[in-house]
Every structure is written in C-alpha cells, then in structure tokens.
Design a protein around this motif. Structure first.
Motif, mmCIF file in Angstrom:
data_model
loop_
_atom_site.group_PDB
_atom_site.id
_atom_site.type_symbol
_atom_site.label_atom_id
_atom_site.label_comp_id
_atom_site.label_asym_id
_atom_site.label_seq_id
_atom_site.Cartn_x
_atom_site.Cartn_y
_atom_site.Cartn_z
ATOM 1 N N GLY A 73 0.593 -1.112 0.032
ATOM 2 C CA GLY A 73 0.613 -0.101 0.214
ATOM 3 C C GLY A 73 0.807 1.255 0.031
ATOM 4 O O GLY A 73 -0.300 2.522 0.615
ATOM 5 N N GLY A 74 2.308 0.711 -0.393
ATOM 6 C CA GLY A 74 3.274 1.978 -0.568
ATOM 7 C C GLY A 74 3.876 2.649 -0.142
ATOM 8 O O GLY A 74 4.755 3.305 0.427
ATOM 9 N N GLY A 75 3.854 1.824 1.296
ATOM 10 C CA GLY A 75 5.650 1.198 2.148
ATOM 11 C C GLY A 75 5.130 1.960 3.034
ATOM 12 O O GLY A 75 5.998 1.624 4.219
ATOM 13 N N SER A 76 3.710 1.887 3.888
ATOM 14 C CA SER A 76 3.703 2.482 5.383
ATOM 15 C C SER A 76 3.877 1.413 6.103
ATOM 16 O O SER A 76 3.529 0.249 5.588
ATOM 17 C CB SER A 76 2.409 3.240 5.207
ATOM 18 N N LEU A 77 3.674 1.224 6.997
ATOM 19 C CA LEU A 77 3.845 0.245 8.530
ATOM 20 C C LEU A 77 2.340 0.592 9.263
ATOM 21 O O LEU A 77 1.786 1.547 8.845
ATOM 22 C CB LEU A 77 5.031 0.908 9.108
ATOM 23 N N PRO A 78 2.456 -0.908 9.931
ATOM 24 C CA PRO A 78 0.785 -0.600 10.212
ATOM 25 C C PRO A 78 0.117 0.188 11.004
ATOM 26 O O PRO A 78 1.510 1.283 11.924
ATOM 27 C CB PRO A 78 0.464 -2.190 11.420
ATOM 28 N N ASP A 79 -0.802 0.645 11.576
ATOM 29 C CA ASP A 79 -1.379 1.857 11.783
ATOM 30 C C ASP A 79 -1.260 1.743 13.237
ATOM 31 O O ASP A 79 -1.025 0.367 13.539
ATOM 32 C CB ASP A 79 -2.982 2.195 11.719
ATOM 33 N N THR A 137 13.518 -15.795 5.497
ATOM 34 C CA THR A 137 14.042 -14.676 3.971
ATOM 35 C C THR A 137 14.371 -13.779 5.111
ATOM 36 O O THR A 137 12.715 -13.040 5.305
ATOM 37 C CB THR A 137 13.212 -14.310 3.565
ATOM 38 N N ALA A 138 15.586 -13.132 5.693
ATOM 39 C CA ALA A 138 15.185 -11.568 6.479
ATOM 40 C C ALA A 138 15.519 -10.575 5.123
ATOM 41 O O ALA A 138 16.758 -9.750 4.990
ATOM 42 C CB ALA A 138 16.205 -11.974 7.516
ATOM 43 N N ASN A 139 14.736 -10.274 4.900
ATOM 44 C CA ASN A 139 14.684 -9.246 3.105
ATOM 45 C C ASN A 139 14.892 -7.736 3.304
ATOM 46 O O ASN A 139 15.089 -7.158 2.679
ATOM 47 C CB ASN A 139 13.707 -9.981 2.298
ATOM 48 N N PHE A 140 15.333 -7.742 4.663
ATOM 49 C CA PHE A 140 15.341 -6.165 4.825
ATOM 50 C C PHE A 140 16.075 -5.347 4.467
ATOM 51 O O PHE A 140 15.719 -4.157 3.861
ATOM 52 C CB PHE A 140 15.495 -6.058 6.313
ATOM 53 N N ALA A 141 17.111 -5.655 4.158
ATOM 54 C CA ALA A 141 18.256 -4.780 3.580
ATOM 55 C C ALA A 141 18.186 -4.312 2.082
ATOM 56 O O ALA A 141 18.084 -3.740 1.350
ATOM 57 C CB ALA A 141 19.542 -5.717 3.986
ATOM 58 N N ARG A 142 17.412 -6.040 1.072
ATOM 59 C CA ARG A 142 16.840 -5.713 0.019
ATOM 60 C C ARG A 142 15.614 -4.644 0.018
ATOM 61 O O ARG A 142 15.127 -4.402 -0.938
ATOM 62 C CB ARG A 142 16.573 -6.896 -0.599
ATOM 63 N N LEU A 143 14.981 -3.985 1.287
ATOM 64 C CA LEU A 143 14.230 -3.087 0.930
ATOM 65 C C LEU A 143 14.598 -2.079 1.391
ATOM 66 O O LEU A 143 13.534 -0.840 1.323
ATOM 67 C CB LEU A 143 12.921 -3.609 1.397
ATOM 68 N N GLY A 144 15.589 -1.912 1.770
ATOM 69 C CA GLY A 144 16.351 -0.555 2.333
ATOM 70 C C GLY A 144 15.995 -0.221 3.197
ATOM 71 O O GLY A 144 15.902 1.075 3.421
ATOM 72 N N PHE A 145 16.072 -1.417 4.283
ATOM 73 C CA PHE A 145 14.843 -1.319 5.357
ATOM 74 C C PHE A 145 16.507 -1.945 6.510
ATOM 75 O O PHE A 145 17.642 -2.456 6.623
ATOM 76 C CB PHE A 145 13.921 -1.819 5.969
ATOM 77 N N TRP A 248 14.872 3.082 0.900
ATOM 78 C CA TRP A 248 13.232 3.092 1.518
ATOM 79 C C TRP A 248 12.432 2.785 0.031
ATOM 80 O O TRP A 248 11.332 1.406 -0.874
ATOM 81 C CB TRP A 248 12.976 3.100 2.023
ATOM 82 N N SER A 249 11.537 3.774 -0.533
ATOM 83 C CA SER A 249 11.675 3.827 -1.337
ATOM 84 C C SER A 249 11.665 2.984 -2.855
ATOM 85 O O SER A 249 10.317 2.620 -3.298
ATOM 86 C CB SER A 249 10.987 4.828 -2.084
ATOM 87 N N GLU A 250 12.373 2.830 -3.018
ATOM 88 C CA GLU A 250 13.215 2.214 -4.272
ATOM 89 C C GLU A 250 13.081 0.491 -3.408
ATOM 90 O O GLU A 250 12.676 -0.052 -4.742
ATOM 91 C CB GLU A 250 14.704 2.451 -4.975
ATOM 92 N N GLY A 251 13.575 -0.247 -2.717
ATOM 93 C CA GLY A 251 12.967 -1.279 -2.660
ATOM 94 C C GLY A 251 11.638 -1.597 -1.720
ATOM 95 O O GLY A 251 11.505 -2.634 -3.142
ATOM 96 N N VAL A 252 10.825 -0.783 -2.017
ATOM 97 C CA VAL A 252 9.397 -1.577 -2.046
ATOM 98 C C VAL A 252 8.661 -0.689 -3.098
ATOM 99 O O VAL A 252 8.292 -2.268 -3.521
ATOM 100 C CB VAL A 252 8.750 0.075 -0.634
ATOM 101 N N ALA A 253 9.644 -0.609 -4.128
ATOM 102 C CA ALA A 253 8.438 -1.091 -5.636
ATOM 103 C C ALA A 253 9.692 -1.190 -6.121
ATOM 104 O O ALA A 253 8.465 -2.010 -7.200
ATOM 105 C CB ALA A 253 9.383 1.226 -5.828
ATOM 106 N N MET A 255 9.730 -4.200 -4.880
ATOM 107 C CA MET A 255 9.597 -5.862 -4.836
ATOM 108 C C MET A 255 7.855 -5.563 -5.123
ATOM 109 O O MET A 255 7.304 -6.671 -5.659
ATOM 110 C CB MET A 255 9.144 -5.453 -3.154
ATOM 111 N N ALA A 256 7.576 -4.573 -5.254
ATOM 112 C CA ALA A 256 5.389 -4.192 -5.720
ATOM 113 C C ALA A 256 5.976 -4.890 -7.229
ATOM 114 O O ALA A 256 4.768 -5.966 -7.499
ATOM 115 C CB ALA A 256 5.528 -3.167 -5.649
ATOM 116 N N GLU A 257 6.780 -4.354 -8.048
ATOM 117 C CA GLU A 257 6.997 -4.911 -9.265
ATOM 118 C C GLU A 257 8.329 -5.804 -9.711
ATOM 119 O O GLU A 257 8.048 -6.469 -11.068
ATOM 120 C CB GLU A 257 7.617 -3.423 -10.279
ATOM 121 N N ARG A 258 7.987 -6.297 -9.097
ATOM 122 C CA ARG A 258 9.254 -7.837 -9.336
ATOM 123 C C ARG A 258 10.009 -7.803 -9.795
ATOM 124 O O ARG A 258 9.945 -8.805 -10.570
ATOM 125 C CB ARG A 258 8.038 -9.260 -10.076
ATOM 126 N N ARG A 259 10.629 -6.468 -9.765
ATOM 127 C CA ARG A 259 11.979 -6.583 -10.380
ATOM 128 C C ARG A 259 13.052 -6.241 -9.512
ATOM 129 O O ARG A 259 13.038 -6.045 -8.036
ATOM 130 C CB ARG A 259 12.008 -5.225 -11.176
#
Length: 266
Positions: A73-79, A137-145, A248-253, A255-259
């Motif tokens: 939903g754009g990379g936001s964390l839960p409320d 998967t500890a995929n955090f670094a692949r998300l820029g996180f 972070w924005s690039e990592g989330v994008a 992931m969403a675009e599967r690239r």
C-alpha cells in the motif's frame, strides 16, 4: 480437540494431551501488524493461565506462515494508534516484548514463507518445524530497511552470529532444507505431515512435568524478553530514519514490481 477461544485473527483449541493449537487466520499470506501480534499476546497469555495447556503449536491457515508486513500500500507500516496501559502510544515492538514475556513453550509449524517480520515471529517460538516447501527470508536490506522484531537477538541465538550476519546483509531466501541444515528449523517434514509433526514435538514437551518445563524455559531463555526490548529500541530508531530514504522507496517499489532494486545509497 476442545475449543478454547478466538482472539482477533487467532483461533485456539486444546487437545487432550495438553497441547494447544493457535492458528493465525489471515490467509493466504498472514501478513502481520500490531493488531495480529496483540491477538497472539492475548491468546498465549490466556493459555499461560490455562492449567490444561502445557505447550502450544503456532500455525497459520493458508499458503504462508507469515509473509511479514504488507508494504504493497505504498510502504507504510501498520497503524499504531492503540495505547499501552500507561497511556503511551502502543508500538508493534511493545507487543513484541509482551509476546516474548509469555511463559508457555511454543512450537511453530512453518509452511510457505516466513519473511521479514514473519521470520521474527517464527524466531519467537522455542522450536520451528518446517515443511520442505518452507522458505525463510530476512529480506530487510533488500527493501532498504533495517531488520526488526528482535531479530538482532533471536537470529544469532538460533543460527550463530556469522550466519545471522549473512542472512541479514544479503536478504537471501533459504529453503526448508537449508534452514534445517543451519539450525533455523529443528525438524523438516513433508507439508502434509507438518501439523502432526509440530503437534508430536509439542506433545513430547507437554508429557514432561509442567512446572519443571516452565522453570527450565525461564532459565534457558533468561533475559530474552528484556534483550528483545533493548534490541527493538535500537531497531525502531534505525527503521524510522531509513524509512525516509530514497532506497526504502526504491526497495518497496521494486518488490511490488517484482524486479531487482536499483539502490543509490540515498
């Protein structure tokens, strides 16, 4: 099996052999957030006070054990609007501390993906029984996180410091077979046998003297809850500033675009 109760998206039943089954019901991905972790806290705390429960199988309905947080939903964390008893805003990691403070031994039955925070949930358990189809998967670094949910503490305790560094730095996915080889999974079984194998291990625990098991667990886990609290304090600070970066924005994008992501270090 006797129905024990439903706690948000967590359904609980107890078998005659003193083993409770706590099933997360957010299929197919079982994404986690504060609400889900609080439901787990409430369910397991209730089982802590139930004399008929001596061990818990933590499992999930659907394809995956827990695919972590839903960033699509754009990379936001839960409320995080709920409040702690002292009136302070309740954070996901307040719930993590409460979860690690529970007393009953937990066996996680891991099918499909245990990704990111979902890996953190799996590492909360005392044991992990994995299907051959599982992947971790500890995929955090692949998300820029930065990683979270106390993985700074739990992952090295389970697989060793160097292996934890490799998994966190690379964010690579490992199979159920490799997870078993490095000690991340305690038992590896075919998917159709997963629930039964997890229940079998939990029943072995439940057959021991319950007061002794709780006492041993407290000794062996030691200050784990407090260590997780200290670790998540640091993890949250790092996550907060990294969430404002271009990577972070690039990592989330990506992931969403599967690239593959194109990180720039900004």
């Amino acid at each position: 099996m006797k129905e024990f109760g439903t706690f948000g998206d967590v359904h609980v039943a107890i078998d005659d052999d003193h083993v409770a089954t706590a099933e997360i019901r957010r299929p197919p991905n079982n994404f986690f957030d504060l609400e889900l972790i609080d439901s787990m806290v409430t369910a397991i705390a209730a089982l802590d006070d139930e004399p008929g429960c001596r061990a818990i199988v933590l499992c999930s309905k659907g394809k995956h054990f827990c695919a972590g947080a839903n960033f699509t939903g754009g990379g936001s964390l839960p409320d995080e609007s709920p409040r702690n008893p002292d009136g302070s805003p309740r954070h996901l990691y307040d719930a993590a501390y409460d979860l690690f403070s529970t007393r009953t031994p937990v066996v996680a039955a891991v099918q499909g993906a245990a990704v990111g925070g979902g890996l953190g949930v799996a590492c909360f358990a005392d044991f992990r029984v994995a299907a051959t189809e599982a992947r971790f998967t500890a995929n955090f670094a692949r998300l820029g996180f930065h990683h979270g949910f106390g993985l700074s503490v739990t992952l090295p305790r389970i697989v060793g410091h160097q292996r934890a560094l490799e998994l966190l730095y690379t964010g690579r996915r490992i199979t159920g077979e490799e997870a078993a080889a490095i000690g991340l999974a305690d038992r590896l079984v075919p998917l159709p046998a997963l629930r039964d194998a997890a229940h079998e291990l939990a029943a072995e625990i439940a057959a021991s003297a319950p007061l002794a098991v709780v006492s041993i667990r407290q000794t062996m886990r030691g200050d784990l809850a407090d260590a997780v609290r200290a670790a998540t304090d640091r993890e949250k600070v790092e996550q907060d500033w990294l969430r404002r970066t271009a990577d972070w924005s690039e990592g989330v994008a990506a992931m969403a675009e599967r690239r593959p992501p194109n990180f720039t270090g900004t």
